[in-house]
Write an enzyme that holds these catalytic residues in place. Structure first.
Site, mmCIF file in Angstrom:
data_model
loop_
_atom_site.group_PDB
_atom_site.id
_atom_site.type_symbol
_atom_site.label_atom_id
_atom_site.label_comp_id
_atom_site.label_asym_id
_atom_site.label_seq_id
_atom_site.Cartn_x
_atom_site.Cartn_y
_atom_site.Cartn_z
ATOM 1 C CB ILE A 164 -5.786 3.013 -6.627
ATOM 2 C CG1 ILE A 164 -5.665 3.397 -8.114
ATOM 3 C CG2 ILE A 164 -5.428 1.539 -6.430
ATOM 4 C CD1 ILE A 164 -6.603 2.649 -9.033
ATOM 5 C CG ASP A 165 -6.931 5.638 -1.601
ATOM 6 O OD1 ASP A 165 -7.532 5.931 -2.648
ATOM 7 O OD2 ASP A 165 -6.652 6.483 -0.732
ATOM 8 N NE ARG A 166 -13.317 7.498 -2.077
ATOM 9 C CZ ARG A 166 -14.172 8.403 -2.576
ATOM 10 N NH1 ARG A 166 -13.749 9.334 -3.440
ATOM 11 N NH2 ARG A 166 -15.445 8.367 -2.224
ATOM 12 C CG ASP A 210 -8.362 5.343 4.670
ATOM 13 O OD1 ASP A 210 -7.747 5.381 5.754
ATOM 14 O OD2 ASP A 210 -7.800 5.162 3.577
ATOM 15 C CB THR A 226 -3.216 12.079 4.061
ATOM 16 O OG1 THR A 226 -2.032 11.341 4.383
ATOM 17 C CG2 THR A 226 -2.824 13.493 3.653
ATOM 18 C CE1 TYR A 246 -17.317 8.794 -6.383
ATOM 19 C CE2 TYR A 246 -15.528 8.930 -7.976
ATOM 20 C CZ TYR A 246 -16.119 9.361 -6.807
ATOM 21 O OH TYR A 246 -15.523 10.340 -6.058
ATOM 22 N N GLY A 304 0.827 4.933 0.084
ATOM 23 C CA GLY A 304 -0.091 6.007 0.392
ATOM 24 C C GLY A 304 0.489 7.376 0.145
ATOM 25 C CG ASN A 305 -1.985 10.673 -0.222
ATOM 26 O OD1 ASN A 305 -1.768 10.885 -1.408
ATOM 27 N ND2 ASN A 305 -3.192 10.368 0.233
ATOM 28 C CG ASP A 363 -1.564 1.331 1.517
ATOM 29 O OD1 ASP A 363 -1.777 2.101 0.556
ATOM 30 O OD2 ASP A 363 -1.878 1.612 2.698
#
EC number: 2.7.1.33
Length: 244
Positions: free
Chosen positions: A95-97, A117, A120, A87, A8-9, A6
């Site tokens: 992509i994380d969602r 979630d 950030t 959506y 992430g930001n 994963d």
């Protein structure tokens, strides 16, 4: 061995699964990613599968190096998913969602699910009991709220998460704590209440870096799992392989 990554930001997390059991959890950065994964698979004779979710800045070179270490699956908007994406702009969905929605669908079948979630950013994602993804919301995370108050004002200090956040702050510091932390808690409760109003049979999953801080401060009953995205990657890998 299945390695779930994963990106992430703000940080990169790696979960190592063997025989469906989580063996190790690694928090690293992109520069040390290949080194850390190589260390895990030294001496492994069986095939290594790698599944990657990235919303951060991962170089082409790193991705090519991952392909050399094992069979790489990179989650994209074209990945075979266990839910129908409603959506309106599906290719803009993070992509994380996508991964979190997939994990919620696979782990909690035949339920209405809300994934929160708290990282950030704070993201909210709703998947109904017919496995239809409807969308949700995005708001600034706790750290971003502190930083914006400091960045966009002349005199407000930069605060960090505090156990002390009275509802009525009696100083500038406690007023910021109240506004940020009580504001986030109230926001999350409002979103949960909204979806529960639509259907009381709602499963709520709280994840992300600030989930452990928030879980005992929320009045609603929830499942808290700070590493749910990594678990979701593992579940999605199983789904992809079984439907290949």
């Amino acid at each position: 061995m299945i390695i779930c990554i994963d990106v992430g930001n703000t940080r990169t997390k790696v979960a190592v699964y063997e025989n469906s059991t989580l063996k190790e959890l690694i928090i690293t950065n992109n520069e040390k990613l290949i080194k850390n994964i190589s260390k895990q698979i030294q001496g492994i004779e069986n095939c290594v599968d790698i599944i990657l979710s990235s919303v951060g800045d991962l170089s082409v070179e790193t991705i090519e190096d991952l392909k050399k270490l094992g069979n790489l699956i990179t989650v994209t908007h074209e990945t075979h998913l266990p839910f129908k994406n409603l959506y309106s702009t599906p290719t803009t969905l993070g992509i994380d969602r996508i991964v979190l929605a997939a994990g919620a669908t696979l782990k909690y079948p035949n339920q209405n699910r809300l994934v929160i979630d708290a990282g950030t950013c704070i993201t909210y994602d709703f998947i109904n009991n017919s496995d239809q993804y409807h969308g949700g919301a995005i708001s600034p995370g706790i750290g971003l709220r502190y930083k914006s108050l400091n960045d966009y004002t002349a005199n407000l200090p930069l605060e960090k998460i505090s156990e002390l956040h009275p509802f009525v702050g009696n100083s500038t510091s406690t007023s910021i704590q109240s506004g940020v932390l009580n504001g986030v808690i109230a926001e999350i409760e409002a979103f949960i209440d909204h979806f529960k109003h639509l259907d009381e049979n709602l499963t709520v999953i709280l994840t992300g870096g600030n989930s452990e801080f928030l879980v005992n401060r929320l009045k609603n009953s929830i499942f808290a799992n700070p590493n749910f995205l990594l678990e979701s990657l593992f579940l999605l890998h199983q789904h992809i392989v079984s439907n290949d």
